[in-house]
Scaffold this active site. Structure first.
Site, PDB file in Angstrom:
ATOM      1  N   SER A  67      87.175  67.811  63.433  1.00 47.18           N
ATOM      2  CA  SER A  67      86.611  68.821  62.537  1.00 47.18           C
ATOM      3  C   SER A  67      87.685  69.811  62.125  1.00 47.18           C
ATOM      4  CB  SER A  67      85.480  69.575  63.238  1.00 47.18           C
ATOM      5  OG  SER A  67      84.441  68.691  63.567  1.00 47.18           O
ATOM      6  N   CYS A  68      87.434  70.450  61.004  1.00 44.21           N
ATOM      7  CA  CYS A  68      88.309  71.498  60.491  1.00 44.21           C
ATOM      8  C   CYS A  68      88.424  72.585  61.564  1.00 44.21           C
ATOM      9  CB  CYS A  68      87.690  72.051  59.217  1.00 44.21           C
ATOM     10  SG  CYS A  68      88.607  73.385  58.464  1.00 44.21           S
ATOM     11  N   PRO A  69      89.554  73.129  61.840  1.00 44.60           N
ATOM     12  CA  PRO A  69      90.867  73.022  61.176  1.00 44.60           C
ATOM     13  C   PRO A  69      91.837  72.074  61.880  1.00 44.60           C
ATOM     14  CG  PRO A  69      90.911  74.914  62.614  1.00 44.60           C
ATOM     15  CD  PRO A  69      89.538  74.269  62.783  1.00 44.60           C
ATOM     16  N   ASP A  94      87.004  64.739  57.779  1.00 41.87           N
ATOM     17  CA  ASP A  94      86.332  66.004  57.483  1.00 41.87           C
ATOM     18  C   ASP A  94      86.628  66.388  56.031  1.00 41.87           C
ATOM     19  OD1 ASP A  94      85.346  68.576  57.284  1.00 41.87           O
ATOM     20  OD2 ASP A  94      86.265  69.276  59.144  1.00 41.87           O
TER      21      ASP A  94
END
Length: 152
Positions: A67-69, A94
């Site tokens: 997932s981000c970041p 993502d």
């Protein structure tokens, strides 16, 4: 693959050459991911089409499932080992990664950085459902090839 040979894949208008330092399994994973990119691909063993610029992929970041970041952070860390003229291949699943990595590369071009980043390929692909290499299956894979340029 021997240490002195490199695999080269031609994507008009670029030829992509993988560093011989990648382990065989990682080279196979990278080639499978590159094969997902849009048409105009031709595999060659020893030499690339001389009319096309060659992109030398030195490092690889597999951000699938992160997932981000995290894909962006892993990209920033991996770029430390990439010299001017070499490239980093990043894949992520993502959707935020596309905006993050594109903005990061654009920001480096606007900044007065010693080595600016050029985003060569930013592509979205669907992963085939029969892919048995990964336990997880993702509908969308974002591909980035980031080349560190010498701004001098």
């Amino acid at each position: 693959m021997s240490a002195d040979s490199q695999s080269t894949t031609v994507y008009a208008p670029y030829s992509i050459s993988l560093s011989a330092n990648f382990p065989d399994t990682e080279q196979q994973d990278i080639n499978n991911l590159l094969d997902l990119l849009p048409a105009h691909t031709v595999h060659t063993d020893d030499k690339a089409n001389e009319t096309q610029p060659i992109v030398h992929i030195k490092r690889f970041v597999d951000g699938r499932g992160l997932s981000c970041p995290m894909p962006l952070l892993k990209t920033k860390v991996a770029l430390r080992d990439v010299a001017a003229g070499e490239s980093l291949y990043v894949v992520a699943t993502d959707a935020n990664s596309q905006a993050d990595i594109t903005a990061f590369c654009r920001q480096s071009q606007q900044a007065d950085a010693a080595n600016q980043l050029r985003l060569i390929v930013s592509s979205i692909t669907g992963q085939p459902s029969e892919d048995s290499l990964s336990a997880q299956r993702f509908d969308t894979i974002y591909h980035f090839i980031i080349t560190k340029t010498d701004s001098n």
